[in-house]
Design an enzyme around this catalytic site. Structure first.
Site, PDB file in Angstrom:
ATOM      1  N   GLU A  16     -44.264 -29.093  23.124  1.00 41.11           N
ATOM      2  CA  GLU A  16     -45.141 -28.227  23.919  1.00 41.11           C
ATOM      3  C   GLU A  16     -45.520 -26.989  23.097  1.00 41.11           C
ATOM      4  O   GLU A  16     -44.638 -26.363  22.496  1.00 41.11           O
ATOM      5  CB  GLU A  16     -44.446 -27.786  25.207  1.00 41.11           C
ATOM      6  CG  GLU A  16     -45.403 -27.096  26.172  1.00 41.11           C
ATOM      7  CD  GLU A  16     -44.728 -26.710  27.488  1.00 41.11           C
ATOM      8  OE1 GLU A  16     -45.373 -26.812  28.536  1.00 41.11           O
ATOM      9  OE2 GLU A  16     -43.561 -26.307  27.457  1.00 41.11           O
TER      10      GLU A  16
ATOM     11  N   GLY B 123     -36.039 -21.262  25.446  1.00 43.49           N
ATOM     12  CA  GLY B 123     -34.790 -21.403  26.182  1.00 43.49           C
ATOM     13  C   GLY B 123     -34.478 -22.861  26.461  1.00 43.49           C
ATOM     14  O   GLY B 123     -33.334 -23.297  26.388  1.00 43.49           O
ATOM     15  N   ALA B 124     -35.537 -23.637  26.776  1.00 41.53           N
ATOM     16  CA  ALA B 124     -35.369 -25.056  27.069  1.00 41.53           C
ATOM     17  C   ALA B 124     -36.737 -25.705  27.092  1.00 41.53           C
ATOM     18  O   ALA B 124     -37.770 -25.038  27.096  1.00 41.53           O
ATOM     19  CB  ALA B 124     -34.652 -25.248  28.408  1.00 41.53           C
ATOM     20  N   MET B 125     -36.755 -27.050  27.135  1.00 42.08           N
ATOM     21  CA  MET B 125     -38.001 -27.812  27.185  1.00 42.08           C
ATOM     22  C   MET B 125     -37.818 -29.016  28.078  1.00 42.08           C
ATOM     23  O   MET B 125     -36.886 -29.796  27.908  1.00 42.08           O
ATOM     24  CB  MET B 125     -38.423 -28.236  25.768  1.00 42.08           C
ATOM     25  CG  MET B 125     -39.675 -29.081  25.733  1.00 42.08           C
ATOM     26  SD  MET B 125     -41.104 -28.226  26.446  1.00 42.08           S
ATOM     27  CE  MET B 125     -42.017 -29.624  27.109  1.00 42.08           C
ATOM     28  N   GLU B 126     -38.772 -29.200  29.028  1.00 45.12           N
ATOM     29  CA  GLU B 126     -38.622 -30.148  30.119  1.00 45.12           C
ATOM     30  C   GLU B 126     -39.027 -31.577  29.783  1.00 45.12           C
ATOM     31  O   GLU B 126     -39.503 -32.309  30.663  1.00 45.12           O
ATOM     32  CB  GLU B 126     -39.447 -29.679  31.321  1.00 45.12           C
ATOM     33  CG  GLU B 126     -40.966 -29.671  31.112  1.00 45.12           C
ATOM     34  CD  GLU B 126     -41.541 -28.364  30.616  1.00 45.12           C
ATOM     35  OE1 GLU B 126     -42.745 -28.145  30.794  1.00 45.12           O
ATOM     36  OE2 GLU B 126     -40.771 -27.561  30.059  1.00 45.12           O
TER      37      GLU B 126
ATOM     38  N   HIS C 255     -34.596 -24.862  36.523  1.00 42.52           N
ATOM     39  CA  HIS C 255     -36.010 -24.729  36.153  1.00 42.52           C
ATOM     40  C   HIS C 255     -36.523 -26.019  35.517  1.00 42.52           C
ATOM     41  O   HIS C 255     -37.566 -26.555  35.918  1.00 42.52           O
ATOM     42  CB  HIS C 255     -36.151 -23.558  35.181  1.00 42.52           C
ATOM     43  CG  HIS C 255     -37.544 -23.283  34.720  1.00 42.52           C
ATOM     44  ND1 HIS C 255     -38.274 -22.211  35.152  1.00 42.52           N
ATOM     45  CD2 HIS C 255     -38.356 -23.933  33.837  1.00 42.52           C
ATOM     46  CE1 HIS C 255     -39.458 -22.206  34.574  1.00 42.52           C
ATOM     47  NE2 HIS C 255     -39.527 -23.251  33.761  1.00 42.52           N
ATOM     48  N   GLU C 256     -35.802 -26.508  34.532  1.00 45.05           N
ATOM     49  CA  GLU C 256     -36.261 -27.693  33.809  1.00 45.05           C
ATOM     50  C   GLU C 256     -36.230 -28.939  34.701  1.00 45.05           C
ATOM     51  O   GLU C 256     -37.115 -29.800  34.600  1.00 45.05           O
ATOM     52  CB  GLU C 256     -35.425 -27.912  32.548  1.00 45.05           C
ATOM     53  CG  GLU C 256     -35.364 -26.730  31.596  1.00 45.05           C
ATOM     54  CD  GLU C 256     -36.723 -26.165  31.236  1.00 45.05           C
ATOM     55  OE1 GLU C 256     -37.681 -26.951  31.096  1.00 45.05           O
ATOM     56  OE2 GLU C 256     -36.832 -24.935  31.109  1.00 45.05           O
TER      57      GLU C 256
ATOM     58  N   HIS D   8     -39.271 -29.299  36.801  1.00 44.95           N
ATOM     59  CA  HIS D   8     -40.420 -29.838  36.064  1.00 44.95           C
ATOM     60  C   HIS D   8     -40.476 -31.363  36.093  1.00 44.95           C
ATOM     61  O   HIS D   8     -41.546 -31.941  35.855  1.00 44.95           O
ATOM     62  CB  HIS D   8     -40.357 -29.399  34.599  1.00 44.95           C
ATOM     63  CG  HIS D   8     -40.895 -28.039  34.333  1.00 44.95           C
ATOM     64  ND1 HIS D   8     -42.133 -27.633  34.754  1.00 44.95           N
ATOM     65  CD2 HIS D   8     -40.366 -26.985  33.644  1.00 44.95           C
ATOM     66  CE1 HIS D   8     -42.347 -26.384  34.348  1.00 44.95           C
ATOM     67  NE2 HIS D   8     -41.296 -25.969  33.675  1.00 44.95           N
TER      68      HIS D   8
ATOM     69  N   GLU E 195     -45.325 -23.697  35.223  1.00 42.48           N
ATOM     70  CA  GLU E 195     -44.249 -22.740  34.946  1.00 42.48           C
ATOM     71  C   GLU E 195     -43.982 -21.787  36.112  1.00 42.48           C
ATOM     72  O   GLU E 195     -42.836 -21.425  36.366  1.00 42.48           O
ATOM     73  CB  GLU E 195     -44.566 -21.956  33.667  1.00 42.48           C
ATOM     74  CG  GLU E 195     -44.683 -22.823  32.425  1.00 42.48           C
ATOM     75  CD  GLU E 195     -43.399 -23.590  32.113  1.00 42.48           C
ATOM     76  OE1 GLU E 195     -42.343 -23.317  32.722  1.00 42.48           O
ATOM     77  OE2 GLU E 195     -43.465 -24.490  31.246  1.00 42.48           O
TER      78      GLU E 195
END
Length: 912
Positions: free
Chosen positions: A134, A283-286, A319-320, A323, A342
């Site tokens: 992303e 922080g992270a990726m979904e 959060h992830e 998604h 987001e």
């Protein structure tokens, strides 16, 4: 993909083959007629091979005819290869296009890249490979149509070869979005090397930016939910203890079934993996079914992880996972609607966190952690709307610039505000209400497809009957937000109106224009603690804009629990009444926090005098609560400490700067006394903070504020905690909520203390502990120590992923720290650029560092320096960043001019 994995020689090469099958209906709809040319996204790091029968591309028609193609051009800005084929290709006639490609793996934290880490047991340097696609970096791993609206299924085969001199070990794994196919693993070798091949199940239709794969030596813990329907696993590099993975797993298996209930759709994959990556910029990726995280955003150790770290990791997991439905199952059509992805996940993370850890009362933290941050981000003329015109989001730099507090936090705040209005209740989590009904309709209607914001609002309208699109039009298409103003109309009547708000001042609102926002809000009064709900959808005036008080001691507090995205200004005498009710405890911590936050912004905008803000801060120090719920005063202290710290930075050159600092120190001392901080901590030598979660947050916040404001009893206590453990180096005995500030005090104590903290940092292996020590090193205030810390930036001591945060910390430590960091940025920017693997996206994120450093200046003469610097690097620093910096410096300067005399007079009249 074929990956040559040679750790000993540090050679990691990729050879690949991609076959893109074209949907005849889609390709016909998007084509203008037969053409010999085709455009495919290919990263600048990727080389197309020319071994396809002397061509660089091969198209196969639906009739089986083969047509060869070659590369005739490359657009570096869009990373697109232009292919020309020997014959014209008719729309819908092409079945597939095949390309061969190759590249070497790098460490740039984009595309398919390497993470380097040290195994603390053996001391060996090891490698792991993972992806980050992303927004537009799938093209750096394989040629593709790399746009969110061009969804496809993916069949992946990954082969990994290793020489016999460095064989695979028992922990080596390859992960993909989907599980291994049946009989999908095989191994072969010729004596000199071994090749392992992994064939994975086909993915559902999804966007390229959600594809992911991970290779390396891993350890894991696994569970499932839905009676074994979905497997859930948490992975980390193999030297990590499994205990560090357990908290994340426990949270995930609670959150996922709760989301199934909330969204009304079962999780659509067979498995989901959560993987900690040693080198990770975000922080992270979904990624769908294979979510990647920074280690500090996933792994938790009871001895090392503070309560804020546990909250942050749990919220990031929530959060992830949100998604997986909102963003992955249904994806925005283009990046200009990124807030749909987001903003929604940034709101729902509070629901997921509440499910995983109900004792956190997570929704109570939405105001300080999300909406107050968003209000600051969106208070500039150079802000951007949540929905940005597509023409402004075509380049990678423009797209990356959208990943900010407006897209995430304002988006979340607007969604929460809308749901609270539709439900007439801001506390809903998993409850059914009109918003959730509309959300389920939207997700089912657009599953495995794309949608834009208009389709989202339409789905809500179909389910609720409310004209939601009309309500939200101005909120998403224009920047900034309204200020609600209350003015006396008689002795007991207050008239409500709205005007546009920015930190540079307020605008005007005319009812015959489109100036007014649709503003739903709740309000409470002295004898009516249950919120009443109203809507202001015009500039003001009329019977609907009148609020009536019972008597001269009554009050009204707007924006109940800070659910709405706006600020409120009251008549000065009403501000005083509200301050009294903060002190008495009659107002909740969240509502009190809202008042302090609004007052600080209004002072900065020149709409309120600074003595009102100081009255509110004083009231916080006097706060008491007859119902003994003091433990939940975290929010109001959070806001008060932020406001006073920011005020002091603006007035460091004023005649009463030292007096202001003394007031701040005494305020914290009063708070420490009210909540019995010193006795609580000294009773166990700082090894534990007794109490529930928000009690511990409050205690840690007061301890931190005492260090920042140099409250003597807290500083001395911190030094004592350090000395107690310095001989044995058993610093893990200090509560992790306190330990970072204990390290900070020691690092600031002088060269000897600084070197001791640096030694601890260099030898630490736990990511949370390293972050605490790293922050302590960046917090020093003496010029010689600041210089030492800045020199670390260009060494291996500071990882490239941490450079931005470290510079932000050094600049925030003091006025001197800001100046030295600014000088360092100007002198070393090119070297820093290289350190963070300079490219369009990495350097645009460096623009955020420039913003955070330069925005703290209070002298308008600095603007010329900033303009010269930004002009030199204008390819990487957007004009909007420069404009924000200029506005902030101007605002800081005006703050001192407007309020210095008032602050000094108030301090004189209110001695400690």
């Amino acid at each position: 993909l074929d990956v040559a994995w040679h750790e000993a020689s540090q050679e990691f090469a990729v050879d690949g083959r991609v076959v893109i099958h074209l949907d005849p209906e889609q390709s016909t709809a998007k084509a203008g007629g037969p053409s010999r040319c085709m455009v495919v996204h290919v990263g600048q790091n990727v080389q197309l091979a020319s071994s396809l029968e002397k061509g660089e591309a091969k198209a196969v028609g639906r009739d089986g005819e083969v047509v060869l193609g070659k590369k005739i051009g490359y657009n570096e800005t869009s990373a697109q290869v232009i292919l020309e084929f020997d014959e014209a290709l008719g729309a819908g006639e092409v079945d597939s296009v095949e390309l061969l490609f190759e590249y070497d793996l790098g460490k740039e934290m984009r595309g398919f890249y390497l993470s380097e880490y040290e195994d603390p047991g053996s001391g060996d340097t090891k490698m792991m490979a993972s992806t980050q696609f992303e927004a537009a970096d799938a093209r750096r791993a394989f040629p593709c149509f790399d746009e969110p609206g061009m969804k496809a299924t993916f069949d992946f085969v990954i082969s990994v070869s290793k020489p016999s001199s460095s064989p695979f070990n028992e922990h080596f794994e390859v992960l993909f979005n989907t599980p291994l196919a049946e009989n999908g693993y095989s191994s072969s070798g010729d004596g000199s090397s071994e090749v392992r091949q992994y064939t994975f199940e086909r993915t559902p239709r999804m966007s390229t930016y959600l594809v992911a794969f991970v290779l390396g030596d891993l350890t894991s813990v696994t569970s499932n939910f839905g009676n074994g329907r979905v497997q859930v696993s948490v992975y980390a590099t193999s030297h990590h203890a499994k205990e560090e993975l357990n908290d994340a797993l426990a949270s995930a298996v609670k959150i996922l079934p709760a989301y199934e209930k909330l969204f009304g759709i079962e999780f659509p994959l067979k498995k989901v993996d959560l993987v900690a990556i040693p080198s990770f910029e975000a922080g992270a990726m979904e990624n769908w079914g294979l979510i990647t995280y920074r280690e500090t955003s996933l792994l938790l150790d009871s001895a090392q992880s503070s309560d804020s770290s546990v909250f942050g990791a749990t919220a990031t997991i929530a959060h992830e996972l949100a998604h997986m439905w909102f963003g992955n199952l249904v994806t925005m059509e283009w990046w200009n609607d990124l807030f749909l992805n987001e903003g929604f996940a940034a709101y729902v993370e509070y629901i997921g966190t509440s499910v995983a850890k109900p004792e956190f009362d997570a929704l109570d933290l939405f105001a300080p952690y999300t909406i107050q941050y968003a209000l600051v981000s969106d208070s500039y003329d150079a802000s951007h709307p949540t929905h940005v015109p597509k023409g402004d989001t075509l380049s990678n730099l423009e797209i990356d610039d959208l990943f900010d507090g407006i897209t995430y936090d304002k988006g979340a705040s607007l969604i929460r505000m809308l749901r609270a209005f539709l439900a007439k209740d801001p506390s809903h989590l998993l409850e059914d209400d009109p918003f959730i009904t509309g959300l389920r309709h939207y997700l089912k209607k657009y599953s495995y497809s794309n949608a834009d914001n208009n389709q989202f609002w339409s789905a809500l309208e179909e389910s609720t009957g409310y004209p939601v699109g009309q309500y939200m039009e101005r909120w998403i298409t224009e920047p900034n937000y309204p200020l609600l103003q209350l003015k006396w109309r008689g002795e007991l009547d207050l008239e409500l109106s709205q005007v546009p708000f920015q930190l540079s001042g307020v605008g005007t609102c005319e009812d015959d224009s489109q100036d007014a926002w649709w503003v739903p809000f709740g309000y409470t009064a002295r004898d009516n603690v249950e919120a009443q709900w109203k809507v202001l959808d015009k500039c003001g005036g009329g019977a609907d804009s009148i609020l009536h008080l019972k008597d001269e001691t009554d009050f009204v507090k707007l924006n109940h629990l800070q659910t709405g995205f706006f600020r409120v200004n009251y008549p000065e005498d009403l501000w005083r009444r509200l301050a009294d009710n903060i002190a008495s405890g009659a107002l909740s911590s969240i509502d009190s926090s809202n008042l302090v936050d609004d007052a600080y912004a209004l002072v900065e905008a020149g709409e309120l005098t600074a003595d009102v803000l100081l009255d509110l801060a004083k009231a916080v120090g006097q706060r008491r609560n007859s119902e003994s719920s003091q433990e939940y005063d975290y929010q109001v202290w959070y806001a008060a400490v932020y406001a006073l710290n920011a005020m002091h930075k603006k007035l460091e050159d004023s005649s009463c700067a030292d007096t202001l600092k003394s007031f701040m120190s005494e305020l914290v001392s009063r708070g420490a006394s009210t909540y019995n901080l010193v006795t609580r901590l000294q009773s166990n030598s700082g090894s534990d903070i007794p109490g529930d979660f928000q009690t511990r947050l409050l205690m840690a916040s007061l301890f931190s504020a005492g260090i920042s404001f140099e409250t003597s009893e807290i500083v001395n206590m911190a030094l004592g905690f350090y000395d107690d453990q310095s001989q044995t180096k058993n610093f893990v005995a200090i509560d992790p909520n306190l330990r970072g500030n204990v390290y900070k005090v020691e690092a600031r104590s002088g060269s000897e203390g600084y070197e001791a903290i640096l030694d601890l940092y260099e030898s630490a292996s736990d990511a949370h502990e390293r972050r605490r020590l790293f922050t302590a090193l960046a917090s020093v205030k003496e010029s010689s120590l600041i210089e030492k810390s800045l020199r670390l930036v260009l060494t291996d001591s500071i990882d490239s992923m941490d450079v931005r945060t470290f510079l932000y910390r050094t600049s925030g430590s003091s006025t001197l720290g800001r100046q030295m960091t600014w000088d360092f940025l100007r002198e070393k920017f090119d070297e820093i650029y290289i350190k963070v693997n300079g490219d369009d996206v990495a350097s645009s994120r460096l623009a955020g560092v420039v913003n955070s450093v330069a925005s703290g200046f209070t002298d308008v003469d600095r603007i010329e320096e900033v303009e010269a610097f930004c002009s030199k690097y204008d390819a990487w620093i957007p004009l909007s960043t420069l404009e924000k910096i200029k506005q902030k410096i101007t605002s800081n300067s005006k703050w001192a001019e407007r309020h210095s005399e008032t602050v000094c007079k108030w301090l004189e009249d209110n001695p400690n």
